[in-house]
Every structure is written in structure tokens, then in C-alpha cells.
Design a protein around this motif. Structure first.
Motif, PDB file in Angstrom:
ATOM      1  N   VAL A 603     -19.126  63.759  43.670  1.00 55.62           N
ATOM      2  CA  VAL A 603     -20.058  63.379  42.620  1.00 55.62           C
ATOM      3  C   VAL A 603     -19.842  64.259  41.397  1.00 55.62           C
ATOM      4  O   VAL A 603     -19.814  65.493  41.494  1.00 55.62           O
ATOM      5  CB  VAL A 603     -21.512  63.499  43.112  1.00 55.62           C
ATOM      6  N   LEU A 604     -19.679  63.619  40.232  1.00 60.85           N
ATOM      7  CA  LEU A 604     -19.552  64.342  38.970  1.00 60.85           C
ATOM      8  C   LEU A 604     -20.878  64.417  38.228  1.00 60.85           C
ATOM      9  O   LEU A 604     -21.181  65.405  37.572  1.00 60.85           O
ATOM     10  CB  LEU A 604     -18.506  63.660  38.079  1.00 60.85           C
ATOM     11  N   GLY A 605     -21.664  63.363  38.320  1.00 64.35           N
ATOM     12  CA  GLY A 605     -22.933  63.307  37.600  1.00 64.35           C
ATOM     13  C   GLY A 605     -23.427  61.881  37.551  1.00 64.35           C
ATOM     14  O   GLY A 605     -22.948  61.012  38.291  1.00 64.35           O
ATOM     15  N   ALA A 606     -24.383  61.624  36.659  1.00 62.59           N
ATOM     16  CA  ALA A 606     -24.953  60.284  36.537  1.00 62.59           C
ATOM     17  C   ALA A 606     -25.278  60.015  35.082  1.00 62.59           C
ATOM     18  O   ALA A 606     -25.508  60.935  34.288  1.00 62.59           O
ATOM     19  CB  ALA A 606     -26.206  60.157  37.397  1.00 62.59           C
ATOM     20  N   ASP A 607     -25.260  58.742  34.729  1.00 62.89           N
ATOM     21  CA  ASP A 607     -25.671  58.318  33.394  1.00 62.89           C
ATOM     22  C   ASP A 607     -26.362  56.974  33.523  1.00 62.89           C
ATOM     23  O   ASP A 607     -26.710  56.530  34.636  1.00 62.89           O
ATOM     24  CB  ASP A 607     -24.479  58.262  32.431  1.00 62.89           C
TER      25      ASP A 607
END
Length: 718
Positions: A603-607
Motif C-alpha cells: 500500500v502506498l496511500g489513498a486518494d
């Protein structure tokens, strides 16, 4: 045994200080309900819903065409082409029609076959394949990506929600129902409430309750609509176990278990409605056994062997198997045989359009050497693999090897001509046991006439997550050369896995702690020891970080399944609040872009678009509405999810409740994922050696073998 580093940290030193031999003796017995199905096919998708209220798909489509959507669209495009070709053989049976015409002939055939008065083979002879136009010498056109499927309209969703509410079903099912049944889903569901079974995860008792709420006393266990839906549901469930068809008697028995009062009539109704197809295969010398062998038998029978029991199948898998058989036969017939010098595999490929190559992990070097030699001959060559993590940096940079899913979706690989055919003279498919029948059909459909195809892999590993047994069936049909590698896998792990392949769980010398056994008493201790191994012992002894280690266990559920292990590993390796739908940056995840394929990522992140992952195939965005259904934490995997991958260190967890899920292919696959170090957290006592010695993989019921044998009657080399 002491740690290689000489350290004696409390507890951690114990993990690698037990026996450094193969697990020939140790702990427990099973309890996880999910371990009862050895094929583990459902485990390759994230959470299979346990109740009708758990939707599996998203309610809408992302505005941009994702890789997953491209894959699904490509599958639909293939099926449309196959449907069109099938229509040329004879029109389909209209849904809801009375028993007449082709359907009546079909039923008459199966009754005659069952009664012994006739053979059904004549009803299913393949039509002559149309000639393909010659492809241009150079083709570099890449076709546009397939159009994304339209999202259900607001009106369609509103109508479905209203019907679901009347039947007492959760509103969350509206999206999956609309996706499964189309724009007229509300009308279809009102007319036939049992069509709710088309949604993955919905069980017959839930569909029965929904039908009673909608229809009241107008329905009963013998309702023809229920019979048809249950017949299709049984075949769908069989597909999860790898079958493309089921014997007629087995389907009838399944219907009887669900209180269908007249199973024989129910099957006839399903056939007449066009919901399922019936097949009759012949079992004789043409099955692939050489005529010479048949003649040498002391008890040789008549020219035509006895008929196999009638089979029932779903249209999609029947079409895929027929298309795959036709395509493989086309490659065999259209190649121009040439004299190639070199090793055995190279010589076989020079003279044949289809070659099967089998062997262990070390044997992968042989098809790679073949590909390099073919490039030197000036041929257009590509190698494709199941798992993108297996690609080297050189292969990625040069584009000489690509993931199979990316090749089929058009995001990687060579250009195509105006027919959508790949610009290739030789395709080498590694990890061929992981190719299911629909993927195989898509692949072969994309190969031009005269292209050579090599299917390479280890027949001893677990089969494909999807239905079908492409490599095993092609081997059994004996219609093309098979080259058996004799390269042994090196080291203690290779020695251990090779013994498992022949049913022997041997002790091996492992002076460098390549193989370590960690006995445990219960599932709680198994989880504790597993976390300790991944976080402390393996890094200290081998210099391998947690990201280089994978944990493999039998099932998702249970006190030491993937859910429990992943929760414990997250708490130790990447604690956090799970602010992005239960996930945090840095979490290791297993993502299923389509059912049957698992991609590992971080997981890198969310947008606003969803959860962003880094995978071996590049950065991926998982739409937020799909996070729950398509994603799970991925430090711990099932053996089916891990098949095709390999890591420096592997920890195989066998708690007491794992015993029913163990088989020789499962153990072979799980243990064989390790490159440098294998730890076995062992709690199944004598169930492990017993599984290796006595429990083979369950046989898959498929039709590809007789189809190939019928199309290519001349036996190949062995």
C-alpha cells in the motif's frame, strides 16, 4: 543447533534451533472449515461472501479503464467470438422454449446413451475450422483497449433495490445483482427469484427464503425455476474446485441433497431451457493412447472403447475448452517443421507447433535457453510468466518476458495485427499448470497460424485457481512431444521437495539451516512462532528482511489461517489504525483484480480514486468500492495464491486444524516456494507424512483431453 550468527536471543533462538531436517514427524489436527476443499480455488479471490448480504463486486465502474477491467473486457470479447463461431454450428436453444428441435435431439441423445442404445459422440463432432488468412510479414499494430463495460444505470439499481427489499435481501446486493443480470435485472429477479444464485456467495437456502418472500405459496422445492438455478449453481460451485463439467449422476445427487423432488426431471428441464449443456465423450485408443499400445494389450477390446458417463457443463467453460482444443490443433497443423540443432527441447520445438516441457524449478533454465536460441535464429519470441515478481530486471527492461495477464490485456507484449493476433513466431509459457481453460483459450486465440507454443511447468504443483487442467490434459492426450527435464533442484530444499513429489517425506541434511522444523502445540503458539520467525529469527540468521519472506498456510479461516496470521503480522511489522479501509501505507496486500488471479503489492496511500498499490506490474489503483471485496493483507497467503511465485524465505504454517486440507500437491507447492530457507511451523503430527504418501490431488473433471485426442489422432512423442 545454534543460530548461524551465534546470537542466543530468548525465544528467537529456539525457532531456528529445532530439527534442521525435513518434517517427518511433529504436531496436531485441523479445525478450519475452509481447509476442507483441497483445491482452494475460492481462496484466490479475496473473501468469498458467506451470506447473501455480502456483495462480491462493485456497484459501478471506474471512469478510466483499469487493467482489471481490460482483462475482463478481453475475456468477454473472446467469449463473444467463440459464441459467434458456435452459432455457425447450430443455433442456440432459446431460453424458456419447450423441448423441441436441437434441445429435443439433445435429450433424446443423452437418454439413448444412458440406455446403452446409442453413442452421443456424433452430436458433438467439431465443425471444420475456417482457414485463417495469412498474416503480414511484420505487424506492429497495437489495438485499442477494449471498451469498459457500462455501469448499471441508476434506474436499474433502484429497481433491483426495490425487489430486494420486497424479498428481505440486503440492499448491498443491488450492484452485484445488476452486474450479473443486466439492465433488466429487476424484472428478471421478480419473474425468477432463484436467479439471485447468480451472485457469488449467495447460498441456496438464502435464495429459497428470498423466493418465498416474493412468491409466497406459489413456489415450492420442485419449482422448475429452482431446479434450473440449482443445476447451474452446482456447476458453478464445481468450477471453483477446478471442474469444467460434472457427471450427470453427480449433478442429480447434488439436486437431491437440496430437496429437489425429481432430480432427473430437473436436469432435463435445465437442458431444455438451455441453461446447461450435455456431453458424451468416447474413451478408447483415440483418447491419446498409441494404437500400438492398444494392440499390445492382452485384453484389447473393440476398436471403439466404452463411452464415458454423460457430462453436464456450463456454456462458458464448454466454449472455452472447445476453442482451446481447436486453437492448439490449429497450431500443430499450421507450423512448418524445421531441423533445429541444439538440446532436446530445441530440436522438438523446431519440428512441432506444440511442445510440452516438464520439470522442477531448475528446469526453467531450459525454456529460457530455448527462447534465447530462437531469437538468434531471427524469430519473434516472447516468454510469459504467471507471477510478475518472477521477472528479472533485465527481462523487464528488454521486454523479453512479460506477465501472462498483462499480455492478454494488451498492456505488455508485442504488437498485434488487424485481427488482434500477436506478432510472434514462438511463445514460451512458464508456470503452465497455473493456466486455466479460459485463460488458455484467450491465449491460443491470439496466436497466429504457424506460431510455435511451448507449455512449460511442474505437473506436481497445485493446479490453476480457475477451472480446467490445461497442461495435465495436454500431457494425458499425448498428441504432441513432451520433453522431461532431468535437472535436479539443488540443495536441501530441492532434495526435500523432490522426495515429496514421489510421495516421500525424507529427512535431509541442512547444515546451513536451509530447512528448519518448529514444533508447536496449538494454533496460538503457531501464530506466535510465525511472527517471531518473520520478524526476528530469519532476518538475524539469513539477513533477509520481512519483505523477502512469505508465510503460507492452508486456509483463510481458522485460528491460524491467513486472516489471523495477517492480523498478527501487521501488528508486529506495520502497526497502524487502518485508516484507508483497514489498510495503512506500507501494508503488504494480496489483490485480486479478477477472480482467480492474485497480485502481491504494498500500500502506498489513498486518494479520491481509491487505494494505491505498488506491485511488480507497476502502480495500481483499487477503486474504493472494491477494496473490501478484492483486497486482503498479504504477508500470509494460501498455497494457491502463492503458486507460481518464489521468495528467498518461506514459513509454512501447519496448525492442528490444517490436516484435512493437506495433500501431496499442496505440500509440494508450499515447500517449493522457498529459495534459500524453509521454516515449517509444524502442528499436524503424522498427518503431514500421511498426506504426502497417500493424498494425491483430487481429479478434475474436464473435456480437453478427449477433445484434443479427437482432433489430433496421431500420438506424439513421449
Amino acid at each position: 543447533m545454534t543460530e548461524p550468527s551465534g546470537e542466543t536471543a530468548p525465544e528467537a533462538s529456539e525457532d531456528l534451533a529445532h530439527e534442521d531436517v525435513a518434517p517427518s514427524a511433529a504436531p496436531g489436527t485441523p479445525e478450519d472449515a475452509e481447509t476442507s476443499e483441497p483445491s482452494e480455488a475460492p481462496e484466490t479471490t479475496p473473501e468469498t461472501p458467506a451470506a447473501a448480504g455480502t456483495p462480491e463486486g462493485a456497484e459501478g465502474a471506474a471512469p478510466e479503464l483499469s487493467e482489471a477491467q481490460a482483462e475482463l473486457a478481453a475475456q468477454r470479447e473472446l467469449r463473444a467470438r467463440i459464441e459467434a463461431r458456435k452459432a455457425e454450428k447450430g443455433g442456440p436453444v432459446a431460453s424458456g422454449a419447450k423441448l423441441s428441435g436441437a434441445a429435443a435431439d439433445l435429450l433424446a441423445a443423452v437418454r439413448a446413451v444412458e440406455g446403452g442404445s446409442a453413442s452421443g459422440g456424433a452430436f458433438f463432432e467439431p465443425a471444420p475450422e475456417p482457414a485463417r488468412p495469412a498474416r503480414p510479414a511484420e505487424t506492429t499494430v497495437r489495438p485499442p483497449a477494449p471498451a469498459a463495460p457500462p455501469a448499471p444505470t441508476a434506474g436499474a439499481l433502484a429497481g433491483v433495490r426495490e425487489v430486494l427489499a420486497r424479498g428481505g435481501a440486503p440492499e448491498a446486493l443491488a450492484g452485484p445483482v445488476a452486474a450479473a443480470l443486466g439492465e433488466q435485472a429487476a424484472e428478471a429477479l421478480t419473474e425468477d427469484p432463484w436467479r439471485l444464485l447468480a451472485v457469488a456467495g449467495v447460498r441456496p437456502e438464502q435464495a429459497d427464503g428470498f423466493a418465498r418472500a416474493l412468491l409466497g405459496g406459489a413456489c415450492g422445492p420442485g419449482d422448475p425455476r429452482r431446479a434450473v438455478a440449482l443445476t447451474v449453481w452446482l456447476l458453478d460451485r464445481a468450477a471453483l474446485q477446478g471442474h469444467t463439467a460434472l457427471p450427470l449422476d453427480e449433478v442429480r445427487a447434488g439436486l437431491a441433497r437440496h430437496q429437489v423432488p425429481a432430480p432427473e426431471k430437473a436436469v432435463e428441464t435445465a437442458i431444455s431451457e438451455g441453461a446447461v449443456l450435455v456431453f458424451q465423450e468416447e474413451d478408447g485408443p483415440a483418447d491419446g493412447a498409441p494404437e500400438e499400445a492398444a494392440e499390445d494389450e492382452d485384453t484389447a477390446g473393440p476398436e471403439e472403447g466404452p463411452s464415458e458417463p454423460p457430462l453436464l457443463g456450463l456454456d462458458r467453460y464448454a466454449l472455452a475448452e472447445e476453442s482451446l482444443a481447436d486453437g492448439l490443433a490449429r497450431l500443430v497443423r499450421t507450423v512448418t517443421a524445421e531441423e533445429w540443432d541444439g538440446e532436446e527441447l530445441e530440436r522438438a520445438v523446431g519440428g512441432h507447433g506444440l511442445v510440452l516441457h516438464t520439470g522442477g524449478e531448475a528446469s526453467r533454465a531450459e525454456p529460457l535457453a530455448l527462447a534465447a536460441a530462437a531469437r538468434e535464429r531471427g524469430l519473434r519470441v516472447l516468454v510469459t510468466v504467471h507471477d510478475a515478481e518472477r521477472l528479472s530486471e533485465e527481462e523487464r527492461a528488454a521486454g523479453t518476458a512479460v506477465p501472462l495477464a498483462a499480455l492478454l490485456s494488451g498492456t505488455a507484449g508485442p504488437g498485434r495485427d488487424e485481427e488482434g493476433l500477436l506478432a510472434l513466431d514462438l511463445l514460451v509459457v512458464l508456470d503452465a499448470p497455473q493456466v486455466d481453460v479460459e485463460t488458455g483459450a484467450m491465449l491460443v486465440e491470439a496466436l497466429p497460424d504457424g506460431c510455435r507454443l511451448v507449455l512449460s511447468g511442474d505437473p506436481a504443483v497445485l493446479g490453476a485457481a480457475g477451472p480446467g487442467a490445461v497442461l495435465a490434459d495436454a500431457l494425458a492426450a499425448r498428441v504432441c512431444p513432451r520433453v522431461v527435464s532431468r535437472r535436479p533442484d539443488p540443495g536441501p530444499i530441492g532434495e526435500l521437495v523432490s522426495g515429496i513429489g514421489i510421495g516421500e517425506l525424507n529427512q535431509v541434511e541442512a547444515p546451513g539451516k536451509e530447512v528448519v522444523i518448529v514444533p508447536v502445540r496449538d494454533a496460538g503458539e503457531a501464530v506466535h512462532r510465525t511472527v517471531q520467525l518473520v520478524a526476528e529469527s530469519v532476518p538475524r540468521a539469513f539477513g533477509l528482511g520481512p519483505e523477502q519472506t512469505r508465510v503460507i498456510t492452508v486456509g483463510h479461516g481458522g485460528s491460524a489461517g491467513t486472516r489471523a496470521l495477517n492480523a498478527a503480522l501487521k501488528q508486529r511489522l506495520n502497526p497502524g489504525p487502518g485508516r484507508f479501509g483497514g489498510y495503512d501505507p506500507g501494508d503488504r496486500v494480496a489483490y485480486a483484480p479478477v477472480p482467480g488471479r492474485t497480485v502481491s503489492g504494498t500500500v502506498l496511500g489513498a486518494d479520491a480514486d481509491g487505494l494505491r498499490l505498488r506491485t511488480a506490474e507497476g502502480e495500481v489503483v483499487v477503486p474504493k468500492e472494491r477494496v473490501e471485496s478484492a483486497l486482503r493483507h498479504g504477508w500470509a497467503l494460501t498455497a494457491h495464491q502463492a503458486a507460481g511465485g518464489r521468495w528467498p524465505a518461506v514459513v509454512v504454517v501447519l496448525p492442528g486444524d490444517a490436516a484435512p486440507g493437506l495433500s501431496r500437491p499442496w505440500v509440494y507447492t508450499a515447500f517449493g516456494r522457498a529459495e534459500r530457507h524453509l521454516s515449517v511451523v509444524h502442528g499436524v503430527d503424522q498427518a503431514l507424512p500421511r498426506a504426502v504418501a497417500e493424498v494425491p490431488a483430487p481429479a478434475r473433471t474436464t473435456r480437453l483431453r478427449p477433445l484434443l485426442a479427437g482432433l489430433l489422432a496421431v500420438p506424439g512423442e513421449e
